[in-house]
Design an enzyme around this catalytic site. Structure first.
Site, mmCIF file in Angstrom:
data_model
loop_
_atom_site.group_PDB
_atom_site.id
_atom_site.type_symbol
_atom_site.label_atom_id
_atom_site.label_comp_id
_atom_site.label_asym_id
_atom_site.label_seq_id
_atom_site.Cartn_x
_atom_site.Cartn_y
_atom_site.Cartn_z
ATOM 1 N N ARG A 67 27.412 46.305 46.110
ATOM 2 C CA ARG A 67 27.706 46.308 47.546
ATOM 3 C C ARG A 67 27.406 44.927 48.103
ATOM 4 N NH1 ARG A 67 28.251 46.015 52.525
ATOM 5 N NH2 ARG A 67 28.249 47.782 53.955
ATOM 6 N N ASP A 82 29.875 44.085 56.559
ATOM 7 C CA ASP A 82 30.444 45.423 56.670
ATOM 8 C C ASP A 82 31.923 45.277 56.952
ATOM 9 O OD1 ASP A 82 30.401 48.136 56.589
ATOM 10 O OD2 ASP A 82 29.357 48.432 58.502
ATOM 11 N N GLU A 135 36.732 50.207 57.568
ATOM 12 C CA GLU A 135 36.782 51.361 56.674
ATOM 13 C C GLU A 135 38.215 51.728 56.293
ATOM 14 O OE1 GLU A 135 34.067 53.160 55.447
ATOM 15 O OE2 GLU A 135 32.990 51.426 56.239
ATOM 16 N N ARG A 143 24.005 52.008 44.772
ATOM 17 C CA ARG A 143 24.673 50.734 44.562
ATOM 18 C C ARG A 143 23.633 49.627 44.631
ATOM 19 N NH1 ARG A 143 29.086 51.335 49.316
ATOM 20 N NH2 ARG A 143 27.094 51.480 50.410
#
Length: 275
Positions: A133, A138, A141, A181
């Site tokens: 990750r 971020d 999505e 992760r």
């Protein structure tokens, strides 16, 4: 020329003189060694040789365990691997805009890992990779778990695939997350000289934001640099911060400054309200 009659012939050498001449002209004899001859090494030299040999063997074992032994899954990561060293490997699959699967190749292609390209597209590496990750970022999505795709989610995924998929990268692991992760800062080489921070590059392009979760966030000391890159992307209105053009409006794309964290919070609230 004939000898004069008064010349005297040399007397024949006696036995002692002949023996001395033979000893003078004869080659020195080689000493014969037997198995009962003493060792060439003294006890102190033998001890020193043993210590050097043992120390070299232990050093090679340590180098293998710390630098050359492959880490197949996250379960094999030890606490000493976090925050103290980096791992070099091959990206086999990109699952989302901010994570991928990583096959550890200690020593890189110089130690014979060139065969990776041939089998990475198959199923031979299933269960033998680390799920990585990206630290501190971020990405928008993708559609999953019944949730719609967030704007620029597809663009972020395609960019990450083009940047790291089927390529060798170096990752610096920081910790595990709640989804098993390993959170890493990821670097890729450009022209064999420059090292690029993949997460920072995504933020600069408006394809990711600074990670906003209050707990479990990890930036590897780069939070300020990431925040500055995000502000610059917003100012330039690039990527997810841009306004849709006429064609985008006709296709139904709306101007949105919703971050991935805000998107997930809104989706969670809607799902709870529906229940």
């Amino acid at each position: 020329m004939p000898w004069r009659f008064w010349a005297k012939a040399d007397p024949p050498p006696d036995d002692k003189q002949q023996t001395r001449q033979n000893e003078t002209h004869s080659p020195p004899s080689t000493p014969i060694t037997t198995s009962s001859s003493p060792s060439r090494f003294t006890p102190s030299q033998t001890v020193a040789f043993s210590l050097v040999t043992t120390g070299t063997a232990l050093g090679l074992i340590r180098i293998y365990k710390t630098r050359l032994r492959r880490i197949p899954t996250i379960a094999h990561l030890k606490p000493t691997h976090f925050r103290t060293r980096s791992l070099y490997g091959y990206v086999t699959r990109v699952g989302d805009g901010d994570n991928f699967h990583f096959f550890h190749t200690p020593g890189g292609r110089w130690t014979g890992w060139g065969w990776m390209r041939g089998i990475s597209k198959g199923k031979e590496l299933k269960g033998k990779t680390l799920h990585v990750r990206l630290a501190g970022v971020d990405a928008p999505e993708m559609a999953h778990f019944g949730r719609p795709e967030q704007p620029f989610g597809r663009e972020a995924l395609e960019w990450l695939r083009g940047a790291v998929l089927h390529r060798y990268v170096r990752v610096r692991p920081w910790r595990r997350d709640q989804y098993e992760r390993v959170v890493c800062t990821v670097y890729r080489r450009k022209w064999l000289v420059w090292k690029t921070d993949v997460g920072l590059e995504m933020i600069k392009r408006g394809l990711a934001t600074v990670y906003e979760a209050k707990f479990g966030s990890e930036f590897g000391g780069k939070k300020e640099a990431y925040a500055q890159a995000e502000e610059e992307a917003k100012r330039k209105r690039i990527g997810m911060w841009q306004k849709p053009g006429l064609l985008g409006k006709l296709m139904g794309r709306k101007e949105s400054s919703e971050s991935p964290r805000e998107y997930k919070t809104r989706m969670t609230a809607q799902e709870e309200a529906a229940k």
